[in-house]
Write a protein that holds these residues in place. Structure first.
Motif, short mmCIF file in Angstrom:
data_model
loop_
_atom_site.label_atom_id
_atom_site.label_comp_id
_atom_site.label_asym_id
_atom_site.label_seq_id
_atom_site.Cartn_x
_atom_site.Cartn_y
_atom_site.Cartn_z
N GLN A 1 -59.28 44.19 -29.96
CA GLN A 1 -57.94 44.76 -30.02
C GLN A 1 -57.78 45.97 -29.09
OE1 GLN A 1 -55.59 43.13 -31.78
NE2 GLN A 1 -57.27 41.68 -32.16
N SER A 2 -58.80 46.25 -28.31
CA SER A 2 -58.77 47.41 -27.42
C SER A 2 -58.38 46.99 -26.01
CB SER A 2 -60.13 48.11 -27.38
OG SER A 2 -60.15 49.11 -26.38
N MET B 1 -54.25 40.31 -27.21
CA MET B 1 -53.48 41.55 -27.07
C MET B 1 -52.00 41.31 -27.37
SD MET B 1 -55.60 43.84 -26.56
CE MET B 1 -54.29 45.07 -26.51
N ASN B 2 -51.36 42.34 -27.86
CA ASN B 2 -49.92 42.33 -28.09
C ASN B 2 -49.20 42.15 -26.75
OD1 ASN B 2 -47.20 42.95 -28.56
ND2 ASN B 2 -47.70 44.43 -30.14
N GLY C 1 -45.81 34.21 -15.29
CA GLY C 1 -45.51 35.62 -15.54
C GLY C 1 -44.03 35.93 -15.48
N LEU C 2 -43.30 35.24 -14.60
CA LEU C 2 -41.85 35.46 -14.50
C LEU C 2 -41.12 35.11 -15.78
CD1 LEU C 2 -41.14 34.03 -10.92
CD2 LEU C 2 -41.34 36.42 -11.58
N LEU C 3 -41.67 34.17 -16.55
CA LEU C 3 -41.02 33.72 -17.78
C LEU C 3 -41.43 34.53 -19.00
CD1 LEU C 3 -41.39 29.87 -17.23
CD2 LEU C 3 -39.36 31.28 -16.84
N SER C 4 -42.22 35.58 -18.78
CA SER C 4 -42.67 36.41 -19.90
C SER C 4 -41.47 37.07 -20.59
CB SER C 4 -43.63 37.49 -19.40
OG SER C 4 -43.92 38.42 -20.43
N PRO C 5 -41.47 37.11 -21.93
CA PRO C 5 -40.36 37.77 -22.64
C PRO C 5 -40.41 39.29 -22.55
CG PRO C 5 -42.04 37.02 -24.19
CD PRO C 5 -42.45 36.50 -22.85
N VAL C 6 -41.52 39.81 -22.03
CA VAL C 6 -41.67 41.27 -21.89
C VAL C 6 -41.06 41.68 -20.55
CG1 VAL C 6 -43.28 43.19 -21.84
CG2 VAL C 6 -43.77 41.18 -23.25
#
Length: 593
Positions: free
Chosen positions: A393-394, A424-425, A456-461
């Motif tokens: 989690q780090s 990871m979050n 990566g372009l479709l990432s919701p972040v």
């Protein structure tokens, strides 16, 4: 009004006649200047102060040339032109009769203008830096801060540096910093510059004392204070700053400032001990200590501090063993002490702590650093993977381990990237995407890299999506040249980058830079890129408007568009951005930007 204007015009005549007699200007130029000055004096009566004192944008145009009658030349232009003419003919006399009246008139214009506008103050400061004495500049800065004490921290620092460097007045500098802290009590930059100033003052006094002693000059009852010479004022300032501003990063910045001076050993020791006590759980502190010790030759100025820290750790270890503390504390203290010992002992202690499943995250990083420096790539790869399993989690552990595998060109890197994104979050995954993109661009085939970018372009972040756009555009240009970059930007794939939000300013600037790098850049394309950027960021980023204006002033642009851009910027920008823009626009017009 006519009488006042006529009087001011008549006051100019002696200086203009002097210019003609000295051969700096022709009769035709003097008449042209007189004619334009009359028009400008009437204009000035209508409160158009900025227009009156501005420098013409095009520095290569000269007064009196008929082909440039469409542009006006005002007071600062005259000074610049006189300077050039003097240099050309080698005439350096009668400055009191020629330049001083012009400078006096410019000052008078500034005084008559409103003082509520920061841009006028900055224009006046820029003018005074070049044309007037340092004492006058100090007075102007003081007046500006009296009216605008809470606007910009940089104004206070500018004024303080002027007092310290130009007027050599440490007392005035200290007074300005203390006033600045009243209005900006938690600004790191103010404390850092104030701390630096106190050390510079102590260094100056030490040099003075040394010179007096070498010359064997009797100074009578006057003595140099040992406390000031040793930097006690800076130490007091540090203690005050440490109470108001938290974080190891700020304390480390003060240590780096103190390390510049060769008399601050005790001060560095004090700050370093305080750092260890206050931020024992901060990874930045331990990273600093470990790197400093492992690379001691690179930071000799901190040896005394580190030596004391090492002694302290050894005493703590002994106390720990005597009091029979827990096993985990014993391992941590032993590892901490071992960081300052031979690599062989360090590796044994780290392995023992690892086998006992008591090794903390920070020490896995130290372990990897030692293994890499020793050239043990097999063990480094194994430990990097194991560390991510223990601290899944780090984010820092994932990044450090992945960097290790990328550096070692391990085949396990691709699989570990996928595992990292699973654990990871997503909101914290941006560094992982960036690292994976950099690795893929240099190590993977183009098809795999493009697949990664599309994912990566479709990432919701939003941060991930916008960053991958930037890298995708950059990679397209490097691998396929301008045509591929433009296709990527305009959208020949399933996703149109220039229409797929969110955007960053950097994304548009990259495309603008790519266009400008071409042998024959198209201004129509540049305008299109700037317009797209302004639609997204035109209400808050004043620098974007300035870049667009500068582009129109370039050899491919059209200066007539600058007025329209200025009007649009003032209408579209919000809050403090309007004030910042008008200030920068004035500096651009006066040739100081």
């Amino acid at each position: 009004m006519a009488d006042i204007v006529q009087q001011r015009i008549e006051d100019r005549i002696p200086a203009l006649e002097q210019l003609e007699r000295d051969g700096l200007f022709t009769n035709k130029e003097v008449k042209s200047m007189l004619k334009r000055s009359t028009a400008l004096e009437y204009k000035l009566h209508r409160t158009d102060f900025i227009t009156y004192i501005q420098v013409c944008i095009d520095k290569n145009i000269y007064i009196g040339y008929p082909e440039h009658d469409r542009l006006g030349f005002y007071e600062i232009n005259v000074l610049e032109l006189i300077k050039k003419r003097r240099a050309r003919i080698g005439y350096h006399f009668k400055r009191e009769e020629i330049e001083y009246p012009i400078i006096h008139r410019i000052h008078h214009v500034f005084r008559r203008a409103t003082k509520n506008d920061v841009q006028l103050w900055l224009s006046q400061v820029a003018f005074n830096k070049e044309w007037v004495t340092k004492s006058q500049l100090s007075k102007i800065l003081s007046s500006m801060l009296a009216i605008h004490p809470d606007k910009l921290v940089t104004l206070w620092i500018m004024a303080a540096k002027c007092e310290m460097e130009d007027r050599n007045s440490s007392e005035s500098t200290r007074h300005l910093f203390l006033r600045a802290l009243r209005f900006h009590p938690e600004k790191k930059k103010v404390f850092q510059e104030y701390f630096r100033m106190e050390l510079m003052h102590a260094e100056k006094l030490r040099k003075q004392q040394q010179e007096l002693e070498q010359a064997k000059i009797d100074v009578g009852e006057y003595t140099f204070s040992p406390e000031i010479l040793s930097g006690k004022l800076a130490e007091l300032l540090y203690r005050d700053a440490a109470q108001k501003i938290k974080g190891a990063e700020f304390i480390l910045s003060l240590i780096q400032i103190a390390a510049i001076f060769d008399f601050t050993k005790e001060l560095q020791d004090t700050i370093l001990q305080d750092l260890q006590c206050r931020y024992v759980d901060d990874c930045m502190m331990w990273d600093f200590m470990a790197k400093s010790e492992l690379d001691a030759a690179g930071a000799p100025e901190l040896q005394s501090a580190k030596g004391r820290a090492s002694d302290t750790d050894r005493r703590e270890e002994q106390t720990s063993l005597n009091s029979r503390k827990s096993q985990i504390d014993m391992y941590c203290l032993t590892v901490d002490c071992s960081l300052f010992q031979r690599k062989e002992r360090l590796l044994r202690v780290l392995q023992s702590a690892h086998d006992a499943k008591l090794l903390q995250e920070t020490f896995y990083k130290n372990w990897l650093q030692v293994l890499l420096s020793s050239g043990d790539t097999v063990s480094a790869t194994q430990i990097a993977i194991t560390a991510t399993q223990h601290f899944s989690q780090s984010l820092e552990m994932w990044i450090f381990s992945l960097q290790t595998l990328v550096h070692l060109e391990s085949t396990e890197a691709g699989h570990l990237f996928q595992e990292a994104l699973k654990h990871m979050n997503p909101k914290e995954s941006l560094p992982l995407w960036q690292l994976q993109a950099d690795w893929s661009m240099t190590s993977q085939i183009p098809e795999d890299t493009e697949t990664l970018f599309q994912k990566g372009l479709l990432s919701p972040v939003p941060a991930v999506s916008s960053t991958m756009k930037e890298k995708y555009l950059e990679w397209s240009y490097k691998t396929g040249g301008y045509k591929r970059a433009r296709k990527t930007f305009t959208g020949t794939h399933q996703i149109n980058l220039h229409e797929h939000r969110p955007f960053t300013r950097t994304f548009f600037m990259k495309m603008i830079e790519i266009e400008k790098e071409q042998e024959t850049p198209k201004m129509s394309n540049l305008r299109d890129y700037y317009e797209r950027a302004l639609r997204e960021f035109g209400s808050s980023v004043e620098d974007l408007w300035m870049e667009c204006i500068k582009e129109e002033l370039g050899r491919h642009g059209n200066p007539e568009n600058c007025g329209k851009l200025h009007w649009r910027a003032v209408q579209m920008l919000e809050g403090e951005s309007v004030e910042c823009f008008t200030t920068k626009y004035a500096l651009l017009q006066t040739g100081h930007m």
